[in-house]
Scaffold this motif. Structure first.
Motif, short mmCIF file in Angstrom:
data_model
loop_
_atom_site.label_atom_id
_atom_site.label_comp_id
_atom_site.label_asym_id
_atom_site.label_seq_id
_atom_site.Cartn_x
_atom_site.Cartn_y
_atom_site.Cartn_z
N ARG A 69 -5.33 37.06 66.86
CA ARG A 69 -5.80 35.79 66.29
C ARG A 69 -7.10 36.03 65.54
O ARG A 69 -8.00 36.70 66.04
N GLU A 70 -7.18 35.46 64.36
CA GLU A 70 -8.40 35.57 63.55
C GLU A 70 -8.69 34.22 62.92
O GLU A 70 -7.83 33.63 62.27
N ARG A 71 -9.91 33.73 63.10
CA ARG A 71 -10.33 32.45 62.53
C ARG A 71 -11.22 32.71 61.32
O ARG A 71 -12.15 33.53 61.38
N ALA A 72 -10.93 32.00 60.23
CA ALA A 72 -11.68 32.17 58.98
C ALA A 72 -12.28 30.84 58.55
O ALA A 72 -11.56 29.85 58.41
N ASN A 73 -13.58 30.81 58.35
CA ASN A 73 -14.28 29.67 57.77
C ASN A 73 -14.64 30.03 56.33
O ASN A 73 -15.23 31.08 56.07
N ASN A 74 -14.27 29.16 55.38
CA ASN A 74 -14.43 29.53 53.98
C ASN A 74 -15.07 28.41 53.18
O ASN A 74 -14.99 27.24 53.52
N PHE A 75 -15.69 28.83 52.07
CA PHE A 75 -16.30 27.93 51.09
C PHE A 75 -16.06 28.51 49.72
O PHE A 75 -16.19 29.73 49.51
N SER A 76 -15.71 27.66 48.73
CA SER A 76 -15.42 28.17 47.39
C SER A 76 -15.89 27.20 46.32
O SER A 76 -15.91 25.98 46.52
N LEU A 77 -16.27 27.75 45.19
CA LEU A 77 -16.59 27.01 43.97
C LEU A 77 -15.78 27.61 42.84
O LEU A 77 -15.66 28.84 42.74
N ALA A 78 -15.20 26.76 41.98
CA ALA A 78 -14.32 27.26 40.93
C ALA A 78 -14.46 26.43 39.67
O ALA A 78 -14.78 25.24 39.72
N GLY A 79 -14.18 27.08 38.55
CA GLY A 79 -14.13 26.41 37.26
C GLY A 79 -12.95 26.94 36.46
O GLY A 79 -12.64 28.14 36.54
N SER A 80 -12.28 26.07 35.72
CA SER A 80 -11.14 26.49 34.90
C SER A 80 -11.23 25.83 33.54
O SER A 80 -11.63 24.68 33.41
N LEU A 81 -10.83 26.59 32.52
CA LEU A 81 -10.95 26.12 31.13
C LEU A 81 -9.65 26.37 30.39
O LEU A 81 -9.24 27.52 30.22
N PRO A 82 -8.94 25.31 29.97
CA PRO A 82 -7.71 25.50 29.20
C PRO A 82 -8.02 25.89 27.76
O PRO A 82 -8.97 25.39 27.16
N LEU A 83 -7.20 26.78 27.23
CA LEU A 83 -7.27 27.18 25.82
C LEU A 83 -5.94 26.81 25.18
O LEU A 83 -4.94 27.48 25.42
N GLY A 84 -5.92 25.76 24.39
CA GLY A 84 -4.67 25.27 23.87
C GLY A 84 -3.84 24.65 24.98
O GLY A 84 -4.37 24.13 25.97
N GLN A 85 -2.52 24.71 24.86
CA GLN A 85 -1.64 24.08 25.83
C GLN A 85 -1.07 25.07 26.85
O GLN A 85 -0.51 24.65 27.85
N ARG A 86 -1.21 26.37 26.62
CA ARG A 86 -0.51 27.34 27.47
C ARG A 86 -1.41 28.35 28.15
O ARG A 86 -0.95 29.10 29.00
N HIS A 87 -2.68 28.39 27.78
CA HIS A 87 -3.56 29.43 28.31
C HIS A 87 -4.64 28.80 29.18
O HIS A 87 -5.16 27.72 28.87
N ARG B 148 -4.13 32.84 33.00
CA ARG B 148 -2.73 32.47 33.20
C ARG B 148 -2.13 31.94 31.91
O ARG B 148 -2.74 31.13 31.21
N TYR B 149 -0.92 32.44 31.62
CA TYR B 149 -0.11 31.91 30.53
C TYR B 149 0.98 31.07 31.17
O TYR B 149 1.75 31.54 32.02
N ASN B 150 1.07 29.79 30.80
CA ASN B 150 1.98 28.87 31.45
C ASN B 150 2.86 28.18 30.40
O ASN B 150 2.36 27.50 29.51
N PHE B 151 4.17 28.39 30.52
CA PHE B 151 5.13 27.71 29.65
C PHE B 151 6.19 27.07 30.53
O PHE B 151 7.37 27.42 30.51
#
Length: 239
Positions: free
Chosen positions: A109-127, A163-166
């Motif tokens: 058994r392993e317990r993990a306490n986590n904290f995260s900060l994130a930012g995302s920026l779309p480029l056009g419609q697919r990137h 990420r490329y998303n179509f």
């Protein structure tokens, strides 16, 4: 176009009033943009259950996700909380939580306490470009020592992703219904960021969605993922 520009402005009815937009009116639970989802599943032969709730204001500027659950062998409450702000570019997100990983009917058994900060920026419609920082403190809760698993320690990394998303998603879709996406990420674990070790980890993720022709509103979701580590410490394992 000329006629549209000269249309009369909309007039309020006698029982209507006008006020500035307030996100909390549609963001709170029990609104049209609120969901409550139960999960029952088996993970590493550990019977588990959780409850997830999420909500969003009608303009999609603010989103929250909350999860609460546990399992037969965890002996701890697992929880997570995430807030996503889509008012500006890039989209910003903050999350924290606690999760217990189990194996061999709770022997490991392993317990993990986590904290995260994130930012995302779309480029056009697919990137999509993303950058996130994560700090995770793991504690070994196993009843006996096990040399096969290297548990515990502080994990801290900075990750850049693309990420490329179509793929296509519709208002009543259970997920993307058809299309494909592929993504890559470079993750650097560093003692300078608050961790116990230094390591480079490269990950890849490819997905395909196939609309099921036999059942309405069902989707086959296929995923292939892998990773390659460069060290120098090789502390983090890919799973």
């Amino acid at each position: 176009e000329h006629e549209r520009l000269h249309e009369k402005p909309l007039e309020l009815k006698s029982n209507e009033s006008e006020s500035d937009y307030a996100a909390w009116r549609s963001l709170l639970p029990f609104q049209h943009n609120w969901l409550l989802i139960p999960h029952v599943f088996l993970q590493n032969n550990d019977p588990s259950a959780s409850l997830t709730t999420l909500g969003q204001d009608v303009l999609g500027r603010h989103t929250y996700l909350l999860n609460l659950g546990s399992s037969q062998y965890a002996e701890n409450i697992n929880w997570s909380a995430t807030y996503i702000n889509d008012v500006w570019h890039p989209t910003l997100a903050m999350g924290m939580g606690q999760n217990t990983f189990t194996l061999n009917q709770g022997e490991v058994r392993e317990r993990a306490n986590n904290f995260s900060l994130a930012g995302s920026l779309p480029l056009g419609q697919r990137h999509l470009l993303s950058l996130n920082y994560t700090l995770e403190a793991r504690k070994d809760l196993s009843d006996i020592a096990n040399a096969d698993y290297d548990l515990g320690g502080d994990f801290s990394y900075l990750q850049f992703g693309y990420r490329y998303n179509f793929s296509r998603h519709y208002p009543y879709s259970v997920s993307p219904e058809h299309g494909r996406s592929i993504g890559f990420a470079i993750r650097h674990y560093s003692s300078a960021l608050g961790g116990d070790f230094n390591e480079w980890l490269f990950t890849g993720d490819a997905r395909a969605y196939l609309n099921n022709p036999l059942f309405h509103n069902h989707v086959f979701a296929l995923r292939l993922t892998g990773a390659f580590a460069l060290g120098p410490d090789y502390k983090e394992k890919f799973y």
